[in-house]
Design a protein around this motif. Sequence first.
Motif, PDB file in Angstrom:
ATOM      1  N   GLU B 158       4.456   6.064   4.402  1.00  0.00           N
ATOM      2  CA  GLU B 158       5.542   6.293   5.363  1.00  0.00           C
ATOM      3  C   GLU B 158       6.922   6.271   4.702  1.00  0.00           C
ATOM      4  O   GLU B 158       7.736   7.154   4.938  1.00  0.00           O
ATOM      5  N   THR B 159       7.163   5.257   3.862  1.00  0.00           N
ATOM      6  CA  THR B 159       8.514   5.162   3.284  1.00  0.00           C
ATOM      7  C   THR B 159       8.795   6.323   2.329  1.00  0.00           C
ATOM      8  O   THR B 159       9.931   6.757   2.203  1.00  0.00           O
ATOM      9  N   MET B 160       7.754   6.845   1.679  1.00  0.00           N
ATOM     10  CA  MET B 160       7.963   7.932   0.725  1.00  0.00           C
ATOM     11  C   MET B 160       7.644   9.294   1.354  1.00  0.00           C
ATOM     12  O   MET B 160       7.660  10.307   0.670  1.00  0.00           O
ATOM     13  N   ARG B 161       7.308   9.321   2.656  1.00  0.00           N
ATOM     14  CA  ARG B 161       7.004  10.552   3.378  1.00  0.00           C
ATOM     15  C   ARG B 161       5.965  11.400   2.640  1.00  0.00           C
ATOM     16  O   ARG B 161       6.150  12.605   2.442  1.00  0.00           O
ATOM     17  N   LEU B 162       4.869  10.768   2.237  1.00  0.00           N
ATOM     18  CA  LEU B 162       3.867  11.472   1.439  1.00  0.00           C
ATOM     19  C   LEU B 162       2.827  12.158   2.319  1.00  0.00           C
ATOM     20  O   LEU B 162       2.479  11.671   3.381  1.00  0.00           O
ATOM     21  N   LYS B 163       2.392  13.299   1.838  1.00  0.00           N
ATOM     22  CA  LYS B 163       1.326  14.034   2.518  1.00  0.00           C
ATOM     23  C   LYS B 163       0.102  14.123   1.618  1.00  0.00           C
ATOM     24  O   LYS B 163       0.230  14.248   0.406  1.00  0.00           O
ATOM     25  N   LEU B 164      -1.078  14.101   2.218  1.00  0.00           N
ATOM     26  CA  LEU B 164      -2.308  14.243   1.426  1.00  0.00           C
ATOM     27  C   LEU B 164      -2.311  15.586   0.706  1.00  0.00           C
ATOM     28  O   LEU B 164      -1.834  16.557   1.271  1.00  0.00           O
ATOM     29  N   PRO B 165      -2.858  15.688  -0.508  1.00  0.00           N
ATOM     30  CA  PRO B 165      -3.313  14.554  -1.303  1.00  0.00           C
ATOM     31  C   PRO B 165      -2.163  13.902  -2.062  1.00  0.00           C
ATOM     32  O   PRO B 165      -1.234  14.579  -2.481  1.00  0.00           O
ATOM     33  N   PHE B 166      -2.246  12.583  -2.239  1.00  0.00           N
ATOM     34  CA  PHE B 166      -1.269  11.884  -3.078  1.00  0.00           C
ATOM     35  C   PHE B 166      -1.906  10.638  -3.671  1.00  0.00           C
ATOM     36  O   PHE B 166      -2.933  10.164  -3.164  1.00  0.00           O
ATOM     37  N   GLY B 167      -1.281  10.133  -4.724  1.00  0.00           N
ATOM     38  CA  GLY B 167      -1.836   8.973  -5.404  1.00  0.00           C
ATOM     39  C   GLY B 167      -0.865   7.812  -5.474  1.00  0.00           C
ATOM     40  O   GLY B 167       0.345   8.003  -5.459  1.00  0.00           O
ATOM     41  N   ILE B 168      -1.413   6.608  -5.492  1.00  0.00           N
ATOM     42  CA  ILE B 168      -0.619   5.404  -5.758  1.00  0.00           C
ATOM     43  C   ILE B 168      -1.167   4.803  -7.048  1.00  0.00           C
ATOM     44  O   ILE B 168      -2.362   4.544  -7.159  1.00  0.00           O
ATOM     45  N   ALA B 169      -0.272   4.627  -8.023  1.00  0.00           N
ATOM     46  CA  ALA B 169      -0.677   4.130  -9.339  1.00  0.00           C
ATOM     47  C   ALA B 169      -0.194   2.704  -9.522  1.00  0.00           C
ATOM     48  O   ALA B 169       0.790   2.280  -8.917  1.00  0.00           O
ATOM     49  N   GLN B 170      -0.896   1.975 -10.338  1.00  0.00           N
ATOM     50  CA  GLN B 170      -0.455   0.618 -10.656  1.00  0.00           C
ATOM     51  C   GLN B 170      -1.020   0.206 -12.003  1.00  0.00           C
ATOM     52  O   GLN B 170      -2.142   0.563 -12.357  1.00  0.00           O
ATOM     53  N   THR B 171      -0.228  -0.566 -12.746  1.00  0.00           N
ATOM     54  CA  THR B 171      -0.752  -1.190 -13.951  1.00  0.00           C
ATOM     55  C   THR B 171      -0.285  -2.633 -13.968  1.00  0.00           C
ATOM     56  O   THR B 171       0.850  -2.926 -13.592  1.00  0.00           O
ATOM     57  N   GLY B 172      -1.180  -3.543 -14.332  1.00  0.00           N
ATOM     58  CA  GLY B 172      -0.800  -4.947 -14.351  1.00  0.00           C
ATOM     59  C   GLY B 172      -1.964  -5.851 -14.663  1.00  0.00           C
ATOM     60  O   GLY B 172      -3.105  -5.395 -14.804  1.00  0.00           O
ATOM     61  N   ARG B 173      -1.647  -7.124 -14.761  1.00  0.00           N
ATOM     62  CA  ARG B 173      -2.612  -8.110 -15.225  1.00  0.00           C
ATOM     63  C   ARG B 173      -3.706  -8.406 -14.195  1.00  0.00           C
ATOM     64  O   ARG B 173      -3.408  -8.560 -13.011  1.00  0.00           O
ATOM     65  N   CYS B 174      -4.940  -8.432 -14.653  1.00  0.00           N
ATOM     66  CA  CYS B 174      -6.091  -8.779 -13.823  1.00  0.00           C
ATOM     67  C   CYS B 174      -6.887  -9.877 -14.517  1.00  0.00           C
ATOM     68  O   CYS B 174      -6.769 -10.066 -15.729  1.00  0.00           O
ATOM     69  N   PHE B 175      -7.695 -10.567 -13.741  1.00  0.00           N
ATOM     70  CA  PHE B 175      -8.376 -11.771 -14.246  1.00  0.00           C
ATOM     71  C   PHE B 175      -9.832 -11.759 -13.797  1.00  0.00           C
ATOM     72  O   PHE B 175     -10.120 -11.509 -12.622  1.00  0.00           O
ATOM     73  N   ARG B 176     -10.741 -12.027 -14.725  1.00  0.00           N
ATOM     74  CA  ARG B 176     -12.154 -12.173 -14.368  1.00  0.00           C
ATOM     75  C   ARG B 176     -12.746 -13.352 -15.137  1.00  0.00           C
ATOM     76  O   ARG B 176     -12.665 -13.398 -16.355  1.00  0.00           O
ATOM     77  N   ASN B 177     -13.350 -14.252 -14.391  1.00  0.00           N
ATOM     78  CA  ASN B 177     -13.919 -15.459 -14.984  1.00  0.00           C
ATOM     79  C   ASN B 177     -15.317 -15.147 -15.527  1.00  0.00           C
ATOM     80  O   ASN B 177     -16.317 -15.644 -15.017  1.00  0.00           O
ATOM     81  N   GLU B 178     -15.365 -14.334 -16.581  1.00  0.00           N
ATOM     82  CA  GLU B 178     -16.637 -13.849 -17.121  1.00  0.00           C
ATOM     83  C   GLU B 178     -17.538 -15.008 -17.566  1.00  0.00           C
ATOM     84  O   GLU B 178     -17.074 -15.976 -18.172  1.00  0.00           O
ATOM     85  N   VAL B 179     -18.812 -14.890 -17.290  1.00  0.00           N
ATOM     86  CA  VAL B 179     -19.777 -15.896 -17.727  1.00  0.00           C
ATOM     87  C   VAL B 179     -20.076 -15.720 -19.211  1.00  0.00           C
ATOM     88  O   VAL B 179     -19.986 -16.659 -20.002  1.00  0.00           O
ATOM     89  N   THR B 180     -20.424 -14.490 -19.595  1.00  0.00           N
ATOM     90  CA  THR B 180     -20.583 -14.236 -21.031  1.00  0.00           C
ATOM     91  C   THR B 180     -19.477 -13.293 -21.477  1.00  0.00           C
ATOM     92  O   THR B 180     -19.096 -12.367 -20.762  1.00  0.00           O
ATOM     93  N   THR B 181     -18.971 -13.571 -22.650  1.00  0.00           N
ATOM     94  CA  THR B 181     -17.833 -12.810 -23.158  1.00  0.00           C
ATOM     95  C   THR B 181     -18.226 -12.311 -24.540  1.00  0.00           C
ATOM     96  O   THR B 181     -19.355 -12.470 -24.959  1.00  0.00           O
TER      97      THR B 181
END
Lengths: 440, 440
Positions: B158-181
């Motif tokens: 809504e704020t960017m008045r986007l029409k399909l098709p469109f994409g939302i991108a993101q990059t950033g830190r994620c965390f996973r409590n892996e059992v085996t590494t």
Amino acid sequence: MQDLMQKIVSLCKRRGFIFPSSEIYGGVEALWDYGPLGSLLKNNIRDLWLKKFVQEKEDVVLIDGTVIMHPKIWEASGHLESFTDPLIECKKCHSRFRANHLVKKICPQCGGKEFTPPKQFNLMFKTFLGPVEDEASPSYLRPETAQSMFTDFRTVQETMRLKLPFGIAQTGRCFRNEVTTGNFTFRSREFDIAEIEYFVKPGNDEKWFDFWLKEWEKFFLDLGIKKENLRLYEHPKKSLAHYSKRTVDIEYKFPFGWSELAGVANRTDYDLKRHSQFSGEDLKYSDEEKKKKYYPYVIEPTMGLERAVLAVLIDAYTEIKGGRTKTTEAVKKVETVLKFDKKIAPIQIAVLPLVKNKPELVKKAKEVFKLLKPHFLCQYDEVGSIGRRYRRQDEIGTLFAVTIDFDTLEKNDVTVRDRDTMKQKRIKITDLIACLEKQL
Amino acid sequence: MQDLMQKIVSLCKRRGFIFPSSEIYGGVEALWDYGPLGSLLKNNIRDLWLKKFVQEKEDVVLIDGTVIMHPKIWEASGHLESFTDPLIECKKCHSRFRANHLVKKICPQCGGKEFTPPKQFNLMFKTFLGPVEDEASPSYLRPETAQSMFTDFRTVQETMRLKLPFGIAQTGRCFRNEVTTGNFTFRSREFDIAEIEYFVKPGNDEKWFDFWLKEWEKFFLDLGIKKENLRLYEHPKKSLAHYSKRTVDIEYKFPFGWSELAGVANRTDYDLKRHSQFSGEDLKYSDEEKKKKYYPYVIEPTMGLERAVLAVLIDAYTEIKGGRTKTTEAVKKVETVLKFDKKIAPIQIAVLPLVKNKPELVKKAKEVFKLLKPHFLCQYDEVGSIGRRYRRQDEIGTLFAVTIDFDTLEKNDVTVRDRDTMKQKRIKITDLIACLEKQL
């Protein structure tokens, strides 16, 4: 002034700069998402910081450390013991407050007057590493990036063959489980810090403190913040943090009062000594010239990127009563311009076909948009009258509006409108990139 | 091949690319810090990604959401229920393993043969928001960035008045409590994801899936990775994730075998529907042309930035037996060159005075260093013979070495040496910036 704050919050939400995280679920207090314009603005500030303090400096290197670190680091740093706020609880409604924030001794929730005695509450988020969740393996989310610059000090110094003085810079996500929050993004539970730990010979620390304080202040002026809205606050000796010999804050005149935007601290040799002691590793620096080993002193210039974003938004916010363009529509109300500095504006160029119901104009405008996009941060907009679109672009601080009109189709030139002067120039499309690059 | 992996790990440590987090405290399993060269390399890959997929795309916008979100989001997404690994425990030594990773039914720690029955262990890190730590207020660190693109979908659209098709991108830190590494940084507990949620009309999803798979593959080729080291892996229908209609991984030929580098998934309308249901908000898209509302389908191209860094390091790693320069020193051993693509090399230019004991050469070299630093990622090095320094720069993939010699003092020109061809050219200092910019 709180009225101004409300306008900023509303503009940020309406135009996709900043809005509450998890908003469709009612939001989470003090967690904010940066939308398309907010994330670009924040990235531009971060990239300018990286350019000035990492790329252009001869003696500063970057690192990118983890958020979760060995828990013993927070013992050594003193955070486990001292990174706390005094928490009290209303005996009637059980709401919790920071004791030193509750000036009126009356519960703002229920009016209750009796509270539990203050209890120290640690602001670090706790988590559990590995598949066993018990008290034996708690870990913490970093509340600052500084500690990994100290624990990585020797590895960085040796692998990069660095000699004093030199700095290690870092920017990244930090977390604080604040008891009281508020003032929009000012006190958030997640934020990106940008800081440098600058290692110097003991005795040279005061000189370098002054150097970094000037550099840091200059950065905010470079962001376009007005000088009169910045001031220094020297922490009195008696209220200095346990590791600090001297701390000076750079304060910004926020609508809610002068508040901390950034700071410079003289952390002495506290951290390297403590980590040597707690880890058993020798973090002294070998001075080849002086043929001796010693702990360097550390000057720490630090800033919160989101606070820089907020200050820049407030500082750029300009209202023009009655409008600048004197159209009937504008005269009735107030026009808003975000006068971002050209180095950080989230949108540099708007590309606008004069009208949207002429396919040949739209086609040409989209061609120009495609041409400019690899070179600049661009936005295409075709909805509404051209005057309305100019104002919409002014409101988000777009530097230049490029308009494609009927003359464009004949002469292959466009109108370039400057946000601040509103002056318009005709520029040949073939010269457009070079002309805009020159002005940016 | 595992030998190659050890060489990469050792080079990364020795030259300040990547080393264990909290190393002076013995490190923490599967947490890695990126040093001066590693952080620049990672930033260069991220910035190239942002340029290609946000700045240059006409229909993709960026956001920057929080790591901690409303806990109900993880119920809606299915993570709370299904983001688990089967965990078993050796009855003898109590070591814990992922059941499906233990091929030999014998405990690798103690040789024990009896295990507890598999128990589902959730990989999300748990934490506690606000000053009350009890089971009533648990929160989680995001294991992917995707969910905030879904919860922010309507606000962004809504704020960017986007029409399909469109994409939302993101990059950033994620965390996973892996059992085996393991496998160096391949399976880490902290990592940066770069992903796009691309919203399309239902029915157009398969076409856009193919489009994004090609774009994604092309990105890795653009990073300079050799085509023969990349392949696609189509997930069989029966092993698809609960939300996916189709998933294709882009695999890289790591020394430990073909493994996932990135992927594209067709998430259908699963996430928007679930968040509508759990939040009570209507996340349907209003199609003005078709005059109806519906849930868009979502194509999700995703990648791990650290895996891209690792693949690039392995792919760039080149050994030249006997050396290229045929000096006595070199012939005896193997020379290493990191043949990074010029778009991502962490150091673009090395500035080297021919010898360090001639003050006028050092002075001139430092002037050239200062001249180039605002324009390029530079490193100054004066320690050791010039041949040794060339090899040291080759080992970290520096694109060009600029050498200041005695002729420089007379003729104001320098030698520019190309990393790959080792050819040297004399360039006037006044032409140096333009000449290097042209080649980069």
